[in-house]
Motif scaffolding. Structure first.
Motif, PDB file in Angstrom:
ATOM      1  N   TYR A 173       0.801  -1.221   0.000  1.00 46.99           N
ATOM      2  CA  TYR A 173       0.000   0.000   0.000  1.00 46.99           C
ATOM      3  C   TYR A 173       0.833   1.271   0.000  1.00 46.99           C
ATOM      4  O   TYR A 173       1.968   1.283   0.474  1.00 46.99           O
ATOM      5  N   TYR A 174       0.215   2.332  -0.521  1.00 44.13           N
ATOM      6  CA  TYR A 174       0.757   3.677  -0.387  1.00 44.13           C
ATOM      7  C   TYR A 174       0.166   4.302   0.871  1.00 44.13           C
ATOM      8  O   TYR A 174      -0.902   3.900   1.333  1.00 44.13           O
ATOM      9  N   ILE A 175       0.879   5.305   1.401  1.00 44.20           N
ATOM     10  CA  ILE A 175       0.412   5.997   2.597  1.00 44.20           C
ATOM     11  C   ILE A 175       0.135   7.454   2.213  1.00 44.20           C
ATOM     12  O   ILE A 175       1.021   8.139   1.671  1.00 44.20           O
ATOM     13  N   GLY A 176      -1.076   7.919   2.494  1.00 43.64           N
ATOM     14  CA  GLY A 176      -1.467   9.290   2.157  1.00 43.64           C
ATOM     15  C   GLY A 176      -1.105  10.249   3.282  1.00 43.64           C
ATOM     16  O   GLY A 176      -1.492  10.045   4.430  1.00 43.64           O
ATOM     17  N   VAL A 177      -0.350  11.304   2.924  1.00 46.76           N
ATOM     18  CA  VAL A 177       0.099  12.287   3.918  1.00 46.76           C
ATOM     19  C   VAL A 177      -0.406  13.670   3.495  1.00 46.76           C
ATOM     20  O   VAL A 177      -0.237  14.068   2.339  1.00 46.76           O
TER      21      VAL A 177
END
Ligand code: NI
Length: 256
Positions: A171-175
């Protein structure tokens, strides 16, 4: 070039100046935006917005706090919408126990979360996950239903250990704006640990404006503050953060 991976321009807070604001984005370096639905209605509006702006794409789905609008017919509507050529993800979907504490409501959230993960798999689309005060149940369901499904954990608010666990799962992590807040120690630690190749930036606008505009209406025009904060933590040039997170978002949404 900046990619806002999560925005809500169909929110009524943009009612007065939506078109003026969106028309100014490109010349200010915001070259791609994903408009995220949170109900059947807002998903429909997200698609309509993509038809007016070529640089805007849509995600469709029902937010855990809005599942009262979901039934079999609603799910069929989502399935139909997922076929639109500018729909790039199913979201935002997930669990939110911050507002909903009753076990019965939480069970309903879990059931619709599973159904929408299955819908994403059927549609061959990545997922945008919203998870608040529900770390354990989210991870359990993701492991059971979402193995191999691409996606992003949006507005990440958990520990660095959990961030790395999601990265391991692909997964990607949204910041977003929170990374600029003085009291955001946990998120800053997570950003320090995460590979930059797994971070995407987002506004979640109109919410969560970064410093120095905290508390005001947010928009993609504030993203340079988020880029700067991430660059500071990672010891990278802001231009590099912009470029890498842009590429990451293109990859995430299958636009690369
Ligand atoms: Ni959102």
């Amino acid at each position: 070039m900046i990619f806002d991976s999560h925005a809500h321009y169909e929110d009524k807070q943009f009612g007065e100046d939506r078109d003026e604001l969106l028309s100014s984005m490109r010349q200010k370096g915001i070259t791609k935006i994903v408009e995220v639905g949170s109900s059947i209605e807002s998903s429909k509006r997200a698609i309509a917005l993509t038809e007016r702006y070529d640089f805007i794409y849509a995600a469709i789905g029902v937010h855990p706090s809005d599942i009262s609008c979901l039934n079999e017919e609603g799910l069929a509507r989502l399935r139909e919408m997922a076929r639109h050529e500018k729909v790039v993800a199913i979201g935002e979907i997930g669990l939110d126990y911050y507002w909903d504490k009753e076990p019965e409501v939480q069970e309903r959230q879990k059931a619709w979360f599973r159904r929408q993960l299955k819908l994403a798999r059927e549609a061959g689309l990545p997922v945008i996950i919203h998870s608040r005060d529900a770390a354990e149940d989210t991870l359990t369901i993701m492991k059971e239903e979402a193995a191999g499904l691409p996606g992003v954990i949006h507005c990440f608010s958990y520990s660095k250990e959990l961030a790395l666990e999601y990265v391991k799962m692909g997964y990607y992590i949204g910041v977003g704006g929170v990374v600029t807040f003085k009291n955001a120690r946990k998120l800053k630690e997570a950003v320090a640990e995460l590979p930059i190749e797994r971070i995407v930036i987002e506004t979640d606008c109109p919410y969560l404006a970064p410093e120095p505009n905290r508390g005001k209406r947010n928009s993609s025009l504030n993203l340079p503050y988020v880029v700067e904060a991430i660059a500071g933590i990672k010891g990278l040039a802001p231009e590099a953060v912009e470029e890498i997170t842009y590429r990451n978002a293109m990859e995430l949404y299958g636009l690369a």
